[in-house]
Design an enzyme around this catalytic site. Structure first.
Site, mmCIF file in Angstrom:
data_model
loop_
_atom_site.group_PDB
_atom_site.id
_atom_site.type_symbol
_atom_site.label_atom_id
_atom_site.label_comp_id
_atom_site.label_asym_id
_atom_site.label_seq_id
_atom_site.Cartn_x
_atom_site.Cartn_y
_atom_site.Cartn_z
ATOM 1 C CG HIS A 83 -1.556 -1.134 1.221
ATOM 2 N ND1 HIS A 83 -2.714 -0.974 2.372
ATOM 3 C CD2 HIS A 83 -2.547 -1.998 0.528
ATOM 4 C CE1 HIS A 83 -4.192 -1.935 2.033
ATOM 5 N NE2 HIS A 83 -3.446 -2.386 0.768
ATOM 6 C CE1 TYR B 144 -5.272 3.430 12.209
ATOM 7 C CE2 TYR B 144 -4.635 3.295 9.467
ATOM 8 C CZ TYR B 144 -4.849 2.528 10.665
ATOM 9 O OH TYR B 144 -3.404 2.041 10.604
ATOM 10 N N PRO C 208 -3.518 -0.162 19.050
ATOM 11 C CG PRO C 208 -5.441 -1.876 18.620
ATOM 12 C CD PRO C 208 -4.318 -1.128 19.898
ATOM 13 C CE LYS D 292 4.890 3.506 13.321
ATOM 14 N NZ LYS D 292 4.375 2.481 12.268
ATOM 15 C CE1 TYR E 59 -0.652 3.456 9.983
ATOM 16 C CE2 TYR E 59 0.044 2.727 7.927
ATOM 17 C CZ TYR E 59 -0.917 2.558 8.300
ATOM 18 O OH TYR E 59 -1.916 1.587 8.876
HETATM 19 P P1 RFL Z 1 3.201 -11.680 21.012
HETATM 20 O O1 RFL Z 1 2.725 -11.964 20.390
HETATM 21 O O2 RFL Z 1 1.949 -12.000 22.848
HETATM 22 O O3 RFL Z 1 3.969 -13.136 22.134
HETATM 23 C C1 RFL Z 1 4.465 -13.940 23.412
HETATM 24 C C2 RFL Z 1 4.271 -15.343 22.956
HETATM 25 O O4 RFL Z 1 4.717 -15.734 24.614
HETATM 26 C C3 RFL Z 1 4.173 -16.714 25.323
HETATM 27 N N1 RFL Z 1 4.479 -16.530 26.355
HETATM 28 C C4 RFL Z 1 5.006 -17.084 26.522
HETATM 29 N N2 RFL Z 1 5.950 -18.867 26.608
HETATM 30 C C5 RFL Z 1 5.973 -19.226 26.999
HETATM 31 N N3 RFL Z 1 6.148 -18.890 29.243
HETATM 32 C C6 RFL Z 1 5.261 -18.088 29.715
HETATM 33 N N4 RFL Z 1 5.543 -17.636 31.018
HETATM 34 C C7 RFL Z 1 4.857 -17.688 28.536
HETATM 35 N N5 RFL Z 1 4.091 -16.082 28.320
HETATM 36 C C8 RFL Z 1 3.822 -16.167 27.505
HETATM 37 C C9 RFL Z 1 2.950 -16.664 24.646
HETATM 38 O O5 RFL Z 1 1.599 -17.382 23.582
HETATM 39 C C10 RFL Z 1 2.884 -15.679 23.015
HETATM 40 O O6 RFL Z 1 2.664 -16.271 21.994
HETATM 41 O O7 RFL Z 1 4.627 -10.818 21.909
HETATM 42 P P2 RFL Z 1 5.457 -10.676 20.302
HETATM 43 O O8 RFL Z 1 6.011 -11.736 20.178
HETATM 44 O O9 RFL Z 1 6.318 -9.299 21.570
HETATM 45 O O10 RFL Z 1 4.560 -9.815 19.299
HETATM 46 C C11 RFL Z 1 3.866 -8.738 19.665
HETATM 47 C C12 RFL Z 1 2.572 -8.712 18.441
HETATM 48 O O11 RFL Z 1 2.070 -10.192 18.670
HETATM 49 C C13 RFL Z 1 2.152 -7.248 18.307
HETATM 50 O O12 RFL Z 1 2.696 -5.625 19.379
HETATM 51 C C14 RFL Z 1 1.429 -6.497 17.541
HETATM 52 O O13 RFL Z 1 0.120 -7.902 17.274
HETATM 53 C C15 RFL Z 1 0.289 -5.876 18.227
HETATM 54 N N6 RFL Z 1 -0.468 -4.786 16.685
HETATM 55 C C16 RFL Z 1 -0.307 -4.688 15.860
HETATM 56 N N7 RFL Z 1 1.014 -4.291 15.664
HETATM 57 C C17 RFL Z 1 1.423 -4.132 14.120
HETATM 58 O O14 RFL Z 1 3.131 -4.172 14.434
HETATM 59 N N8 RFL Z 1 0.652 -3.987 13.276
HETATM 60 C C18 RFL Z 1 -0.871 -3.973 13.534
HETATM 61 O O15 RFL Z 1 -1.559 -3.798 12.785
HETATM 62 C C19 RFL Z 1 -1.269 -4.061 14.533
HETATM 63 N N9 RFL Z 1 -2.858 -4.615 14.758
HETATM 64 C C20 RFL Z 1 -2.032 -5.403 17.035
HETATM 65 C C21 RFL Z 1 -3.429 -4.846 16.483
HETATM 66 C C22 RFL Z 1 -2.404 -5.665 18.204
HETATM 67 C C23 RFL Z 1 -4.106 -6.276 18.875
HETATM 68 N N10 RFL Z 1 -4.034 -6.410 19.841
HETATM 69 C C24 RFL Z 1 -5.489 -8.141 19.577
HETATM 70 C C25 RFL Z 1 -4.083 -6.256 21.185
HETATM 71 C C26 RFL Z 1 -4.353 -5.172 16.315
HETATM 72 C C27 RFL Z 1 -5.064 -5.903 17.334
HETATM 73 C C28 RFL Z 1 -6.739 -5.616 17.842
HETATM 74 C C1 PHB Z 2 -5.935 -4.798 11.314
HETATM 75 O O1 PHB Z 2 -5.762 -5.388 10.093
HETATM 76 O O2 PHB Z 2 -5.850 -5.632 11.845
HETATM 77 C C2 PHB Z 2 -5.078 -3.159 11.571
HETATM 78 C C3 PHB Z 2 -4.487 -2.404 10.673
HETATM 79 C C4 PHB Z 2 -4.089 -1.602 11.715
HETATM 80 C C5 PHB Z 2 -4.295 -1.315 12.254
HETATM 81 C C6 PHB Z 2 -4.370 -2.133 13.351
HETATM 82 C C7 PHB Z 2 -4.966 -3.174 13.059
HETATM 83 O O3 PHB Z 2 -3.471 0.644 12.678
#
Ligand code: RFL
Ligand code: PHB
Length: 388
Positions: A72, A200, A292, A296, A383
């Site tokens: 994009h 957004y 989110p 980032k 972004y």
């Molecule tokens: P994770 O993904 O939470 O993975 C951590 C892993 O550790 C395990 N764990 C353990 N393992 C062993 N012993 C323990 N005691 C443990 N405790 C936990 C867990 O089971 C898990 O598998 O962290 P990590 O790897 O640092 O990754 C971070 C990302 O997951 C997170 O920052 C993003 O998902 C945030 N996020 C977004 N980030 C972006 O860069 N772009 C996006 O578009 C974006 N959209 C989002 C998001 C997060 C969202 N939510 C649900 C908070 C959209 C949403 C809705």
């Molecule tokens: C997503 O596609 O899940 C998504 C995209 C952009 C964001 C957060 C989540 O800022």
């Protein structure tokens, strides 16, 4: 077992670190408390910065991303009933790629198992020991047997609720936090996205986001209240609410269908400092959380483990400079993403009990943002991602 690095957590941060260390000739084991299917079932991030896609490609896990990722060059902002495009590529020379976190993690898991590298799923009671000495250990239980991993370093990649940060003495940590008075309700559906680029939307009923996973799969979010319950939202109620928050041309074009996933997430900003304690390093959500809105979180996890893998490679090459600077280097970038995510969240959401001053200043800022090249560029630059 003896390895150079014990990686706690097998989400994107842990698996990417595993691949980076493998490329650097450093052996590691990944200890994950959940099953592989559980980790791959979590629908989270969708937007990858160019630095993230470049890195995944460079380390040999970018083939499917190159084929299936949607590049994009712009992003839409909806407010006051109209639509405005921010030309990310024209303003910065960079793009973002839409490719789900689940797919990134799957590609990394496949690369890891393909190379015969060790991951322990369903590792229970993972416990960190002696990371204030030169000989840390990690113990865990699997199928009723307790195992011990001897290592040089522990990487805490276990997310916000993990054991790594919780193992650090409280007086060695300083935390910074902001909790927002709303959450996001997200729906995944097998429907074509309403727009080719993300939208957004700032609306008096609350924020909305139109995103996607492919040309046939959409991901949408609406701002909801913290006491909302997913079960209370029928698919029809979700689609009606989303439609009401979009500019008329998108409201009319929206294709709806049954949800294949529906979930709620609270919004939070959180930073723990420092990110290193002796021989334990925190990376990704274990050290910091962003709302989110700026997309980032995953991208910050990527830059942390990139810095960490370089620092560890330097250590085994004879210099401790990298590991000594790890925390400061990460935090400089982390705080900029925390600031951007907080700013964009504050600009786009409806805050409860606002007297009217908030929406007025949001409207003025949005108008300024889309009409000033300087302001648009500042948004675009953040972004698409600051360099790392
Ligand atoms: P994770 O993904 O939470 O993975 C951590 C892993 O550790 C395990 N764990 C353990 N393992 C062993 N012993 C323990 N005691 C443990 N405790 C936990 C867990 O089971 C898990 O598998 O962290 P990590 O790897 O640092 O990754 C971070 C990302 O997951 C997170 O920052 C993003 O998902 C945030 N996020 C977004 N980030 C972006 O860069 N772009 C996006 O578009 C974006 N959209 C989002 C998001 C997060 C969202 N939510 C649900 C908070 C959209 C949403 C809705
Ligand atoms: C997503 O596609 O899940 C998504 C995209 C952009 C964001 C957060 C989540 O800022």
């Amino acid at each position: 077992m003896r390895v150079q690095v014990a990686i706690v957590g097998g989400g994107p941060a842990g698996h990417l670190l595993g691949q980076l260390l493998y490329k650097a000739g450093i052996d590691a084991v990944v200890l994950e408390q959940r099953s592989q299917d559980y980790v791959l079932g979590r629908i989270r991030a969708g937007v990858l910065e160019q630095g993230t896609t470049d890195l995944l490609t460079e380390i040999g896990v970018g083939a499917r991303l190159q084929r299936e990722g949607l590049v994009h060059g712009g992003v839409g902002l909806g407010f006051a009933g109209s639509h405005h495009r921010i030309d990310l590529h024209g303003l910065t020379g960079k793009n973002v790629t839409v490719y789900g976190q689940t797919e990134v993690t799957r590609d990394l898991m496949d690369a890891r198992s393909g190379a015969g590298l060790g991951t322990v799923y369903e590792a229970e009671n993972v416990t960190l020991h002696d990371f204030d000495t030169a000989h840390p250990r990690v113990t865990y239980t699997k199928d009723g047997t307790t195992f011990e991993v001897h290592c040089d370093f522990i990487a805490g990649c276990d997310g916000y609720h993990g054991v790594s940060r919780a193992s650090v003495p409280a007086d060695a940590l300083r935390t910074y936090e902001r909790v927002y008075p709303f959450g996001w309700l997200g729906v995944l559906s097998e429907t074509p996205p309403v727009s080719e680029e993300l939208i957004y939307a700032n609306h008096e009923r609350g924020f909305a986001l139109c995103s996607m996973r492919s040309h046939t799969r959409s991901r949408y979010y609406v701002q909801c209240s913290l006491d909302d319950k997913v079960e209370k939202w029928s698919d029809d109620a979700f689609w009606d609410e989303l439609r009401s928050r979009l500019a008329p041309e998108f409201a009319e074009a929206l294709v709806t269908g049954p949800s294949i996933e529906k979930s709620m997430a609270p919004l939070r900003s959180f930073v723990a400092e420092p990110m290193r304690f002796g021989r334990l390093f925190l990376a990704g959500d274990a050290a910091h959380i962003v709302p989110p809105t700026g997309a980032k979180g995953l991208n910050l996890a990527v830059s942390d483990v990139r810095y960490l893998s370089r620092a560890l490679a330097e250590f085994y090459g004879g210099s401790e400079a990298g590991i000594n600077n790890y925390s400061d280097t990460c935090l400089r970038r982390v705080w900029k993403a925390v600031r951007f995510s907080w700013w964009f969240t504050s600009l786009m959401h409806k805050f409860p009990d606002d007297s009217g001053f908030g929406p007025k200043t949001q409207a003025a800022e949005l108008d300024y943002l889309v009409h000033s090249q300087a302001a648009s560029t500042a948004l675009a630059e953040n972004y698409v991602g600051l360099p790392f």
